[in-house]
Design an enzyme around this catalytic site. Structure first.
Site, PDB file in Angstrom:
ATOM      1  N   ASP A 285      -9.943   5.064   0.955  1.00 38.21           N
ATOM      2  CA  ASP A 285     -10.077   5.139  -0.651  1.00 38.21           C
ATOM      3  C   ASP A 285     -11.692   5.159  -1.080  1.00 38.21           C
ATOM      4  O   ASP A 285     -12.218   4.426  -0.758  1.00 38.21           O
ATOM      5  CB  ASP A 285      -9.395   3.860  -1.130  1.00 38.21           C
ATOM      6  CG  ASP A 285      -7.971   4.028  -0.986  1.00 38.21           C
ATOM      7  OD1 ASP A 285      -7.386   4.843  -0.365  1.00 38.21           O
ATOM      8  OD2 ASP A 285      -7.409   3.347  -1.707  1.00 38.21           O
TER       9      ASP A 285
ATOM     10  N   ASP B 294       1.805   9.036   0.167  1.00 43.02           N
ATOM     11  CA  ASP B 294       0.775   8.010   0.636  1.00 43.02           C
ATOM     12  C   ASP B 294       1.448   7.127   2.166  1.00 43.02           C
ATOM     13  O   ASP B 294       2.434   6.473   1.852  1.00 43.02           O
ATOM     14  CB  ASP B 294       0.451   7.121  -0.277  1.00 43.02           C
ATOM     15  CG  ASP B 294      -0.618   6.112  -0.134  1.00 43.02           C
ATOM     16  OD1 ASP B 294      -1.273   6.131   1.035  1.00 43.02           O
ATOM     17  OD2 ASP B 294      -1.143   5.728  -1.089  1.00 43.02           O
TER      18      ASP B 294
HETATM   19  C1  GAL Z   1      -3.932   3.964  -1.418  1.00 42.54           C
HETATM   20  C2  GAL Z   1      -4.362   5.156  -1.971  1.00 42.54           C
HETATM   21  C3  GAL Z   1      -4.646   5.039  -3.353  1.00 42.54           C
HETATM   22  C4  GAL Z   1      -3.836   4.655  -4.171  1.00 42.54           C
HETATM   23  C5  GAL Z   1      -3.130   3.310  -3.700  1.00 42.54           C
HETATM   24  C6  GAL Z   1      -1.858   2.866  -4.392  1.00 42.54           C
HETATM   25  O1  GAL Z   1      -3.400   4.019  -0.133  1.00 42.54           O
HETATM   26  O2  GAL Z   1      -5.399   5.890  -1.229  1.00 42.54           O
HETATM   27  O3  GAL Z   1      -5.454   6.433  -3.775  1.00 42.54           O
HETATM   28  O4  GAL Z   1      -2.853   5.843  -4.195  1.00 42.54           O
HETATM   29  O5  GAL Z   1      -2.766   3.469  -2.335  1.00 42.54           O
HETATM   30  O6  GAL Z   1      -1.390   1.601  -4.022  1.00 42.54           O
END
Ligand code: GAL
Length: 518
Positions: free
Chosen positions: A321, A258
């Site tokens: 998200d 990520d």
């Molecule tokens: C976001 C991601 C989510 C989740 C989250 C965790 O950037 O898109 O799916 O993983 O971080 O902090």
């Protein structure tokens, strides 16, 4: 009618038809379109599986029907074995590249069945989109070892694994949090040798993955190319090699990587900057002695769908998200789905567009992460649309609701074998947008057997009739149409098929040339 008679009629209608939606009564029970699972054996899920030469192999045959079930596999390479009772195939993939066509057989007291399954030993992993569960939208910043084990147990107990769900993925917040004063999260983030350390909520990663593997399931972990994850836990910046090896040693099978704080390192963010960390992690994972699929999470930046595969991604998130997506007249998943739907040219075996998780059932609120998860606000029709859209788009099917609170309706959405077959189809084509207006969406996905899956989506607030002409799907003449959710043939149609579609709902059909009577 006398009062007693009225009362009897009401009781009878409740018993036979379900609760009426009269004010003062609970809402009527949503209609379960998926037929009951047959008691006879039925093998579900993908028909193909990719593995690298000589690497460990683990596959639990997804099969519904009364237990005990007896499994056997014809022509299984000698380096693999199947457990007769659990249907778990394990061992090491053959050392040479090649295709191994095996026949899986399953038998129980009600009958038997067989299905062809292709093991492809080569470079490509993820020959069909991943299916499984990810903990983010229920556990947020506080996952524990026990939550993850329970989710794995529930994947088996609920029957989801019998339909092909396989990955049990930890998301953010398993590592330590630099600077945290919380005794459960703080402390030294890496050991003396630079190895990343889990927080105390994860006492032993090897024991956790072993547990998940003992069920025949796969384990996923999460990190990122920046110094910190999105929830501000330790991530892999400048420790990429150590982390790739640690995740491998711990026994993980998937890495969600990520971008998050990496953004701050490359403020200008040219394409090279965007690709660099994924290229690095992609090549490190390729060198390991076990298969770890790479789920790239960088929200579609730099048109990742054009290069995600080249840098080693097995799937790449195409948008932000989903849990934070707000809709106007439609819930957020439609806009995410529609953006993803336009990218059909880039998906295929080994590399999939990822429009994010399936957020239905009991699920947490991404804007209020500490609030207890609650029942989705999506209507039943919207949930059928969600799952249909994701399957037509050959998207990873990763549920992120509460595995402990799976109700019949949610399972009816997640576990319709014919809907899953569309997602997991061997051809691996993502459906194309055939029509998009403010009121209608038609997606069409060619399938390996020569048929076409067509989703007729009503984007409006009122029911409407939607038709598709055979010309639009490049077919002619008489075609057979099957309602996929109801698993029911609707008959033969000349030139066109039209049907009533509920508000925000879908009718998902499979269209194929009508067979002549012999
Ligand atoms: C976001 C991601 C989510 C989740 C989250 C965790 O950037 O898109 O799916 O993983 O971080 O902090």
């Amino acid at each position: 009618m006398t009062r007693i008679l009225k009362c009897l009629v009401l009781i009878a209608s409740i018993v036979f038809l379900g609760l009426p939606s009269t004010p003062g009564f609970a809402q009527s029970v949503p209609e379960l379109l998926t037929p009951k699972t047959p008691l006879t054996p039925q093998i579900n899920g993908p028909k193909v599986y990719g593995v690298r030469p000589g690497h460990p192999f683990l596959y639990r045959i997804p099969c519904t029907g009364t237990r005990p079930m007896h499994f056997s596999v014809k022509n299984l390479p000698a380096s693999l074995k199947v457990d007769e009772l659990s249907g778990i195939i394990s061992g090491n993939a053959p050392a040479e590249k090649g295709e191994f066509v095996v026949t899986i057989e399953a038998a129980n007291s009600m009958g038997k069945t067989a299905r062809t399954f292709k093991i492809v030993v080569g470079d490509k992993l993820g020959l069909t989109p991943q299916m499984g569960w990810n903990g983010w939208y229920t556990l947020y910043d506080h996952p524990t070892d026990s939550d993850i084990r329970k989710a794995a147990d529930a994947m088996i107990a609920s029957g989801m694994a019998d339909y092909g769900y396989q990955f049990v993925d930890i998301d953010d917040a398993w590592a330590r949090k630099p600077g945290s004063t919380d005794a459960e999260l703080g402390g030294q983030v890496r050991d003396e040798a630079g190895n990343i350390l889990p927080n105390v909520r994860f006492p032993s990663m090897p024991s956790l993955t072993q547990y998940i593997h003992s069920l025949g399931l796969k384990a996923g972990i999460y990190s990122g190319p920046g110094p910190l994850t999105c929830a501000k836990f330790e991530a892999s910046y400048r420790h990429e090699d150590a982390d790739a090896h640690q995740f491998n040693k711990w026994g993980f099978d998937l890495l969600k990587y990520d971008m998050c704080s990496y953004r701050n390192l490359v403020k200008e963010g040219n394409l090279d900057d965007l690709q660099k960390p994924y290229k690095l992690m992609g090549s490190l994972l390729k060198e390991l002695d076990r298969d770890i699929v790479l789920n790239m999470c960088q929200y579609g930046e730099g048109d990742v769908w054009k290069w995600g595969r080249q840098v080693g991604g097995t799937s790449w998130r195409t948008t932000g998200d989903l849990g934070l997506a707000v809709g106007d007249s439609l819930p957020g998943f439609y806009s995410v789905g529609l953006a993803n739907a336009a990218l059909d040219a880039y998906a295929g075996p080994g590399g999939w567009n990822d429009p994010d998780y399936i957020l239905i059932g009991t699920v947490g609120d991404a804007n209020n992460r500490t609030a207890p998860p609650k029942a989705t606000s999506l209507t039943p029709e919207e949930q059928y649309s969600y799952m249909s859209m994701w399957s037509l788009m050959a998207s990873p099917l990763l549920f992120s609701g509460d595995m402990a609170k799976l109700d019949d309706f949610t399972l009816n959405i997640l576990c319709n074998s014919e809907v899953i077959d569309i997602d997991q189809d061997l051809l691996g084509k993502q459906g194309k947008i055939l029509r998009k207006t403010s009121l209608e969406l038609i997606l069409a996905k060619p399938l390996e057997d020569g048929s076409i899956a067509v989703g007729l989506f009503n984007l409006g607030k009122a029911p409407r009739t939607i038709s598709v002409d055979w010309k639009e799907i490049e077919k002619r003449g008489r075609m057979q149409v099957r309602d996929v959710w109801r698993q029911k043939d609707l008959g033969k149609f000349d030139d066109t098929f039209g049907t009533a579609v509920p508000a925000h709902g879908v009718v998902l059909v499979k269209v194929e040339p009508a067979r002549r009577k012999l």
